[in-house]
Design an enzyme around this catalytic site. Structure first.
Site, PDB file in Angstrom:
ATOM      1  N   SER A  93       0.804  -1.225   0.000  1.00 40.44           N
ATOM      2  CA  SER A  93       0.000   0.000   0.000  1.00 40.44           C
ATOM      3  C   SER A  93       0.832   1.268   0.000  1.00 40.44           C
ATOM      4  CB  SER A  93      -0.958   0.006   1.194  1.00 40.44           C
ATOM      5  OG  SER A  93      -0.256  -0.214   2.404  1.00 40.44           O
ATOM      6  N   HIS A 123       1.835   4.799   4.151  1.00 37.04           N
ATOM      7  CA  HIS A 123       0.927   5.461   3.205  1.00 37.04           C
ATOM      8  C   HIS A 123       1.351   6.906   2.974  1.00 37.04           C
ATOM      9  CE1 HIS A 123      -2.594   2.520   4.312  1.00 37.04           C
ATOM     10  NE2 HIS A 123      -1.561   1.918   3.762  1.00 37.04           N
TER      11      HIS A 123
END
Length: 279
Positions: A195, A247
């Site tokens: 991610s 992230h």
């Protein structure tokens, strides 16, 4: 500058709509039964011609109406049988590698996971440098890997198809290293997932597309808003189970790369346009 002509008004409508959606300024006129589409900026001819050629090839291979790719709104074989085949070797390779590593736990246990985790201390990278990147191959649930690989396949394929596999590798390596280091310093070595890279690709395409609207990589506003909102939700409500630092670091590093390459590409285009005018 004439870009293309066709006797079919519906096809001309599709060409104009597709070009304008991707940031190209075009004019349309009729002459001798032909619908002629002209490009206002000759420096964008190469990108515009490639976009239309891809659209024409897709139409030729599809007997039904082509689905629209959700990331850019461009005609793509995203949901057709050619979805996997349309990926480049980098996109496909990392997707397969993540799947193999995930499935390995059911066959040989967690040996690969233990070898791919970030080291317990950052000095360990000196003897095992691959661990700076390999946490991106680790996923801890079916939902985790499905979510990441769906985004990876769409974002990665976009970069690889419209730029190059080498460019995708470069962006992936830099955003992976940045996101993994950030998550290590934030929470320690027990983390994994693609991610951080996904947010890196998102940031890269977002900023690059803003700076070069004619390059064909501009993401739909809804996609960017959704991913940014999801990151905020994870920070607020899922801070204990989601790699939020990865992230954020991935997004920031991706945006920085998008700005750097975006300004470089725009400067090069301006230089080529100036040379053409001088001639």
């Amino acid at each position: 500058m004439e870009l293309i002509r066709t006797p079919q008004p519906e096809l001309a409508d599709l060409f104009v709509k597709t070009l304008r959606r991707n940031g190209f300024a075009v004019d349309r006129r009729e002459a001798d039964g032909q619908h002629i589409i002209e490009l206002q900026n000759p420096a964008q001819y190469e990108h515009a011609h490639a976009l239309l050629q891809e659209l024409i090839n897709d139409l030729r291979h599809q007997q039904h109406r082509q689905p629209v790719e959700p990331l850019t709104g461009r005609p793509q074989p995203l949901l057709s049988g050619g979805w996997f085949a349309s990926m480049g070797w980098v996109t496909r390779g990392i997707l397969i590698a993540c799947a193999v590593v995930y499935l390995s736990t059911y066959v040989i246990g967690y040996g690969i996971y233990n070898a791919f985790l970030f080291p317990r201390v950052v000095e360990g990278l000196a003897s095992q440098p691959w661990r700076l990147l390999t946490p991106m191959f680790l996923h801890f649930s079916l939902l985790h890997i499905l979510f990441n690989l769906l985004w990876w396949s769409d974002l990665g394929r976009l970069i690889e198809r419209l730029q190059s596999g080498t460019q995708l590798v470069l962006v992936t390596v830099i955003t992976s290293a940045a996101s993994n280091l950030a998550q290590f310093y934030y929470s320690g070595p027990q983390f994994g997932g693609l991610s951080g890279v996904v947010y890196g690709l998102l940031g890269y395409l977002w900023i690059y597309g803003k700076l070069n609207p004619g390059a064909g990589v501009a993401l739909r506003k809804e996609i960017v808003i959704f991913m940014l909102a999801w990151m905020v939700i994870c920070f607020v409500g899922l801070s204990g189970v989601v790699a939020n630092a990865a992230h954020l670091a991935g997004l920031v590093s991706g945006c920085a790369l998008g700005a750097g390459f975006g300004f470089w590409h725009r400067g090069r285009q301006a230089g080529e346009s100036g040379e053409n005018q001088a001639r």
